[in-house]
Scaffold this motif. Structure first.
Motif, PDB file in Angstrom:
ATOM      1  N   HIS A   1      55.976  35.974  29.660  1.00 35.52           N
ATOM      2  CA  HIS A   1      55.514  37.351  29.852  1.00 35.52           C
ATOM      3  C   HIS A   1      56.675  38.313  30.191  1.00 35.52           C
ATOM      4  O   HIS A   1      56.694  39.459  29.726  1.00 35.52           O
ATOM      5  CB  HIS A   1      54.476  37.326  30.982  1.00 35.52           C
TER       6      HIS A   1
ATOM      7  N   HIS B   1      58.130  41.751  28.455  1.00 40.57           N
ATOM      8  CA  HIS B   1      58.427  43.070  29.044  1.00 40.57           C
ATOM      9  C   HIS B   1      59.807  43.570  28.595  1.00 40.57           C
ATOM     10  O   HIS B   1      59.977  44.754  28.320  1.00 40.57           O
ATOM     11  CB  HIS B   1      58.352  43.011  30.571  1.00 40.57           C
TER      12      HIS B   1
ATOM     13  N   SER C   1      57.161  45.111  38.008  1.00 31.44           N
ATOM     14  CA  SER C   1      55.721  45.130  37.722  1.00 31.44           C
ATOM     15  C   SER C   1      54.944  44.822  38.992  1.00 31.44           C
ATOM     16  O   SER C   1      55.500  44.808  40.090  1.00 31.44           O
ATOM     17  CB  SER C   1      55.406  44.107  36.633  1.00 31.44           C
TER      18      SER C   1
ATOM     19  N   ASP D   1      50.981  45.925  30.977  1.00 27.57           N
ATOM     20  CA  ASP D   1      50.724  44.714  30.201  1.00 27.57           C
ATOM     21  C   ASP D   1      50.032  45.020  28.869  1.00 27.57           C
ATOM     22  O   ASP D   1      49.119  45.839  28.796  1.00 27.57           O
ATOM     23  CB  ASP D   1      49.864  43.747  31.020  1.00 27.57           C
TER      24      ASP D   1
HETATM   25 ZN    ZN Z   1      53.451  42.436  33.267  1.00 31.00          ZN
END
Ligand code: ZN
Ligand code: KG4
Length: 382
Positions: free
Chosen positions: A152, A156, A185, A348
């Protein structure tokens, strides 16, 4: 290549279909479809993300989002398809609530023209990650597709490669390695040295709360709804310098590249207690001072890292990268080239997972479904 990408690591259920070509130096992306269902309203009453609610909502929404995404991309052709139902049922044993709807979709459409599935496998909330992974495995089985697991945080970083508004890739011929990436985040705050695409070294991180978490907690102290980042940002615009409202710049003087935001949140808590009844202007001034403190710490640490590592470019990613005050400071005060994600790509989303999946696919990171599992603490450099 056509990529179906799935993101369920936190509170957004997102699926996209991207078309991608080119190599790591000159990738070309084109969005065929992109859908996202946010669970923010669900989590508001808890003041944060509640993992079992996140899991339930992902399972409820994934089949619907898939069907819409395939239709948007014009990859949905109604036709009876021979599927071995028992295989899919077995894969979905852990998430049986998705079985009926998913079977109904795959049994009644032609196998779509896709090359692989990219799915977030970490870091994130373990139960939430598993829903997306299991869903990806069921589709891979139904359509005979390979799966590329995606980190993830790498998503980003790579989110800056897409200009979603104009639906084209950004020109990365001027990218120079090593570059720095600040990932900020709700779950992470880290400074990453990008030695090359797919080659990362984490040089610093928060020792306690993530910066987005601090935004959310400070918002709560000020009586603002979740998620707190956008609320604080709005208030801060009308804030003034105020003698009575001063906050610390945690860890600004330490030699390392680590951050700490828990003390900053506690300092806000004490300040609010000492001030007694807060006026609307006090809240605005606190929001402004909090945001300034966060900005001061980031600017200071990034400047130091630029010097040490000889980086001439910075990529900022993650939900907090949507903050307009921080964007402005990064752009104006660092004296280096900055890549910022569009607002829609900062928080996200599954487009960034498709991009990272493409990089993974052309670097041989495909895995067999049996090897794919959730890694809730997967660090970008391991
Ligand atoms: Zn995130
Ligand atoms: O990347 P993201 O969508 O999810 C995680 O992977 O955590 O980040 C969500 C975080 C939340 O803490 C939210 O308050 C924060 O990003 N955020 C912002 C802004 N928009 C979202 N923080 C500051 N300013 C904003 N404009």
């Amino acid at each position: 290549m056509k990529i179906l990408s799935i993101e369920t690591s936190c509170d957004e259920t997102a699926i996209s279909i991207l078309e991608a070509s080119g190599d790591l130096q000159s990738p070309v992306f084109h969005v065929l479809a992109n859908n996202l269902i946010s669970q923010i309203e669900m989590h508001k009453e808890f003041g944060g993300v509640y993992p079992s609610v996140a899991k339930r909502e992902h399972a409820k929404n994934l089949p619907t989002v898939l069907e819409k995404t395939l239709k948007d991309a014009e990859l949905f052709t109604p036709e009876k398809n021979e599927i071995i139902e028992s295989d899919i049922e077995k894969i979905l044993e852990r998430e049986p609530e998705m079985t009926d709807k998913l079977l109904e979709i795959v049994k009644n459409m032609k196998r779509p023209d896709l090359d692989f599935i990219a799915v977030t496998t970490g870091p994130g909330l373990e139960p939430a990650l598993w829903v997306g992974i299991t869903f990806a495995k069921a589709l891979a089985n139904a359509w005979g597709l390979p799966i590329v697991p995606v980190n993830h945080m790498e998503g980003h970083i790579l989110s800056v490669l897409l200009n979603a508004k104009e639906n084209k890739s950004i020109d990365i011929s001027k990218i120079q390695f090593p570059l720095l990436s600040l990932l900020i985040s709700g779950g992470h705050s880290e400074l990453v040295l990008v030695k090359n695409w797919m080659e990362y070294e984490k040089i610093g991180q928060t020792v306690d709360d993530a910066v987005g978490e601090a935004f959310d907690k400070v918002a709560r102290i000020l009586g603002l709804p979740y998620p707190g980042g956008p609320e604080i940002s709005k208030l801060a615009k009308e804030g003034n310098e105020n003698e009575k409202i001063k906050l610390p710049r945690p860890m600004i003087k330490t030699e390392d590249y680590n951050f700490s935001f828990s003390g900053l949140k506690t300092a806000v808590l004490y300040l609010v207690r000492d001030l007694g009844e807060l006026t609307e202007q006090d809240k605005k001034d606190i929001a402004k001072e909090f945001q300034t403190a966060v900005g001061d710490v980031f600017i200071h640490k990034i400047k130091k890292a630029i010097k040490k590592y000889g980086a001439s470019q910075l990529i900022v990613g993650g939900g907090v990268a949507a903050n307009s005050y921080l964007r402005e400071r990064f752009t104006n005060e660092l004296g280096i080239n900055i890549f910022l994600p569009e607002h829609e790509l900062a928080t996200d989303n599954s487009l960034m997972i498709g991009i990272a999946g493409y990089f993974g696919a052309i670097s041989g990171k495909e895995k067999s479904p049996d090897e794919i599992r959730a890694h809730s603490n997967w660090s970008i450099d391991s």
